[in-house]
Design an enzyme around this catalytic site. Structure first.
Site, PDB file in Angstrom:
ATOM      1  N   TYR A  73       0.844  -1.190   0.000  1.00  0.00           N
ATOM      2  CA  TYR A  73       0.000   0.000   0.000  1.00  0.00           C
ATOM      3  C   TYR A  73       0.880   1.240   0.000  1.00  0.00           C
ATOM      4  CZ  TYR A  73      -4.295   2.421  -0.007  1.00  0.00           C
ATOM      5  OH  TYR A  73      -5.320   3.223  -0.419  1.00  0.00           O
TER       6      TYR A  73
ATOM      7  N   ARG B 158      -8.279  10.718  -8.676  1.00  0.00           N
ATOM      8  CA  ARG B 158      -7.450  11.400  -7.664  1.00  0.00           C
ATOM      9  C   ARG B 158      -6.727  10.335  -6.848  1.00  0.00           C
ATOM     10  NH1 ARG B 158      -6.871  12.589  -2.656  1.00  0.00           N
ATOM     11  NH2 ARG B 158      -8.484  11.075  -2.175  1.00  0.00           N
TER      12      ARG B 158
ATOM     13  N   LYS C  96      -6.091  -2.111  -1.396  1.00  0.00           N
ATOM     14  CA  LYS C  96      -7.017  -1.928  -0.271  1.00  0.00           C
ATOM     15  C   LYS C  96      -7.637  -3.253   0.143  1.00  0.00           C
ATOM     16  CE  LYS C  96      -7.416   2.004   1.529  1.00  0.00           C
ATOM     17  NZ  LYS C  96      -7.791   3.374   1.341  1.00  0.00           N
TER      18      LYS C  96
ATOM     19  N   GLU D  52     -13.288   4.900  -3.502  1.00  0.00           N
ATOM     20  CA  GLU D  52     -11.876   5.136  -3.222  1.00  0.00           C
ATOM     21  C   GLU D  52     -11.256   6.046  -4.276  1.00  0.00           C
ATOM     22  OE1 GLU D  52      -8.586   4.959  -1.039  1.00  0.00           O
ATOM     23  OE2 GLU D  52     -10.393   3.871  -0.472  1.00  0.00           O
ATOM     24  N   ASP D  53     -10.638   7.133  -3.836  1.00  0.00           N
ATOM     25  CA  ASP D  53      -9.869   8.008  -4.726  1.00  0.00           C
ATOM     26  C   ASP D  53     -10.677   8.566  -5.901  1.00  0.00           C
ATOM     27  OD1 ASP D  53      -7.781   7.798  -3.035  1.00  0.00           O
ATOM     28  OD2 ASP D  53      -6.547   6.487  -4.260  1.00  0.00           O
TER      29      ASP D  53
ATOM     30  N   ASP E  91     -13.598   5.976   2.023  1.00  0.00           N
ATOM     31  CA  ASP E  91     -12.453   5.907   2.930  1.00  0.00           C
ATOM     32  C   ASP E  91     -11.731   7.247   3.025  1.00  0.00           C
ATOM     33  OD1 ASP E  91     -10.818   4.383   4.698  1.00  0.00           O
ATOM     34  OD2 ASP E  91      -9.247   4.452   3.183  1.00  0.00           O
ATOM     35  N   ASP E  92     -11.691   7.988   1.920  1.00  0.00           N
ATOM     36  CA  ASP E  92     -10.982   9.280   1.924  1.00  0.00           C
ATOM     37  C   ASP E  92     -11.687  10.294   2.827  1.00  0.00           C
ATOM     38  OD1 ASP E  92      -9.126   8.391  -0.180  1.00  0.00           O
ATOM     39  OD2 ASP E  92     -10.916   8.415  -1.418  1.00  0.00           O
TER      40      ASP E  92
ATOM     41  N   ASN F  88      -0.226  12.002   1.676  1.00  0.00           N
ATOM     42  CA  ASN F  88       0.552  10.881   1.112  1.00  0.00           C
ATOM     43  C   ASN F  88       0.938  11.192  -0.325  1.00  0.00           C
ATOM     44  OD1 ASN F  88       0.461   9.056   3.305  1.00  0.00           O
ATOM     45  ND2 ASN F  88      -1.659   8.581   2.842  1.00  0.00           N
TER      46      ASN F  88
END
Length: 570
Positions: free
Chosen positions: A118, A171, A189, A261-262, A284-285, A426
């Site tokens: 990850y 993203r 993930k 996600e993203d 999750d973000d 990150n």
């Protein structure tokens, strides 16, 4: 008719003709196919009896080794690689070759291998996904599949899916639009859902929705694996997502957890708001990050003192993570003090690319920033905002490295005995400041956590261990809790329960070393506790469908967790 008047039903006598044949074979895996099946392959760990029973004699060298020895050999090989991406490729190869050994490695060496499968390594893997792409992992749904998404889902061999992680690649971490190559994120993930949360690998489904990319480099890259067109937006985009969400529910039922996600900010908030009422969805973000940061803050208060409401919070970055964390802090503050959430929000300030978010800017702000526009003079820079507001907690979610400058951190240290500084962006290169900078500029007084891992820092003879505010603390246990309770919706109170459960896992010994997050080595135990608290909250809210409610939820969670030890075959 073939010779002798017998009909040649299978076309063996006409084998050279160009006829269509069906390549399916459903049978007990044995012999060569068993060694090619990652779910059942054990490599040299097959026993003498298994080699006889499953036609493996001669297909393997005569040596028989244990899973532990295989693990030792592979870890030795991995440590010999100097380039992190080589380690990533080696781990992905192992996952495609021997699934149980992959998870055994990951579980037993979690602190060492988490950065490989990850963040930060997965970011580089996504950037180069077209070049390192070997075998397809997960499902790719593109604009070309419009009207056929249900059929595409039915192509996936597993039927009982419990967790889906889906991205549109717009993203990826702090790296921007990587289009179809974002698939590395759902794959990574979900391997953590299994390793850290114990969700069965066969119950996990990574999905990338390819609506094009606006990344010129990828559009001109001959090795790019996605659609070579600009991103679809507006109606075309939302129709595809609507069809996808409907198809998932139709194919897998009400109780499959869909983790967004993203996605880019504008879509992330809209999708979460739109589908949280009709589907079991989690971002999750926005929510996972918020939950883990809140846990860090609750733990940090034991070092710094006071309650959540006694502190002032300043964020650099007002996107998904920033506003998500801010909202969860305000919600928990409101629960603790019974003050309306609108009042609690006034303790939280956000700085975006245009400066401090204040009332006078409200008209021009995106809707998710508006609740954070408070009465104050316009302030252009982060340093001025720190000097004006004198926050006790500084949180970075900007995605821009080196933004917590020496002046900013030193200002925090002048009016706080123990300044709380979270640099959460990150990968490591995008972190607002390093652990060493935070400790050095505050004379070792900072309570520091970051999004990506940093090594321990020695300052004036004392070793400071920086906390890693990693979503991997929360989402695997959260997902497990949702799955074992058969929850049909995600409620904010379940996120708060997860935060409290994580904060409770930080021991006095951890605090003594300056840690505000527990070590990752105990992550499966931590996940079981988080799962139990999340499940309990789902039952309390009447959102759980798995009845009757188990008496001991921690024990029940542990009993449901996948373990990667080899099975014996008859």
């Amino acid at each position: 008719m073939a010779g002798g008047g017998v009909e040649d039903a299978y076309g063996e006598d006409r084998a050279t003709e160009e006829q269509l044949v069906t390549p399916w074979s459903f049978s007990v895996a044995s012999g060569y196919t068993l060694l090619r099946d990652p779910r059942h392959n054990k490599g040299l760990a097959f026993s003498e009896a298994e080699r006889d029973a499953h036609y493996l004699r001669g297909l393997l060298p005569p040596s028989i080794v244990s899973q532990e020895l295989q693990e030792k050999k592979l870890m030795h090989n991995l440590r010999n690689y100097t380039v992190p991406l080589q380690r990533y490729i080696a781990m992905m190869d192992l996952q495609e070759r021997n699934e149980r050994l992959f998870y055994k490695l990951l579980i037993d060496n979690v602190e060492e291998l988490l950065p490989v499968v990850y963040t930060p390594t997965v970011g580089e893997a996504c950037q180069k996904y077209g070049s390192i792409y070997r075998r397809p992992q997960g499902l790719y749904i593109s604009l070309r599949d419009k009207g056929k998404i249900l059929e595409v889902l039915k192509n996936w061999p597993e039927r009982s899916i419990q967790v889906i992680v889906v991205t549109d690649g717009e993203r990826i971490l702090g790296l921007g639009d990587l289009g179809c190559q974002g698939m590395g994120i759902p794959v990574g993930k979900l391997s953590l859902y299994t390793a850290l949360g114990g969700v069965r690998p066969s119950a996990c489904l990574p999905i990338t929705i390819d609506v094009g990319t606006n990344n010129e480099t990828l559009l001109n890259d001959e090795f790019y694996i996605g659609l070579k067109q600009r991103r679809a937006t507006g109606e075309e985009y939302h129709e595809l997502l609507e069809e996808f969400m409907t198809a998932v529910k139709q194919n897998y039922g009400e109780k499959v957890l869909i983790q967004f996600e993203d996605f880019a900010n504008h879509n992330a908030f809209d999708l979460l708001a739109k589908y949280s009422k009709s589907h079991l969805v989690f971002n999750d973000d926005i929510q996972g990050t918020a939950s883990v940061v809140l846990a860090g803050l609750i733990a940090a208060l034991k070092v710094v003192g006071g309650t959540l409401a006694d502190h002032t919070y300043l964020f650099l970055g007002a996107g998904e993570a920033g506003t998500g964390i801010a909202e969860l802090i305000a919600l928990e503050m409101s629960k603790q003090t019974e003050i309306p959430i609108e009042e609690c929000r006034k303790k939280v300030w956000l700085v975006d690319s245009r400066g401090l978010i204040v009332e006078s800017r409200k008209e021009s702000l995106q809707h998710f920033k508006q609740p954070w526009a408070h009465e104050h003079e316009p302030v252009k820079t982060l340093l001025e905002a720190v000097q004006d507001l004198k926050p006790t907690v500084l949180i970075g979610t900007s995605g821009v490295g080196k933004t917590f400058t020496k002046e900013v951190v030193e200002a925090m240290a002048t009016f706080n005995e123990r300044p709380v500084i979270f640099a959460l962006s990150n990968p490591t290169s995008h972190s607002e400041c390093t652990a060493e900078e935070a400790y050095t500029w505050t004379q070792g007084r900072a309570v520091f956590a970051s999004g990506s891992p940093f090594d321990a820092v020695e300052y004036e003879g004392k070793t400071h261990v920086p906390g890693q505010s990693n979503n991997a603390y929360i989402f695997p246990g959260f997902g497990l809790g949702v799955v074992i309770s058969g929850a049909i919706r995600v409620h904010d109170d379940m996120l708060l329960a997860a935060s409290r459960a994580l904060a409770e896992q930080v021991s006095e010994d951890n605090f003594a070393r300056g840690l505000i997050f527990p070590p990752f080595t105990n992550i499966r135990k931590i996940s079981a506790h988080i799962a139990a608290k999340v499940a309990a909250k789902a039952y309390d809210l009447g959102l759980a469908s798995r009845l009757p409610r188990p008496d001991d939820l921690v024990k029940y969670a542990e009993s449901c967790m996948y373990t990667p030890a080899y099975r014996s075959y008859r």
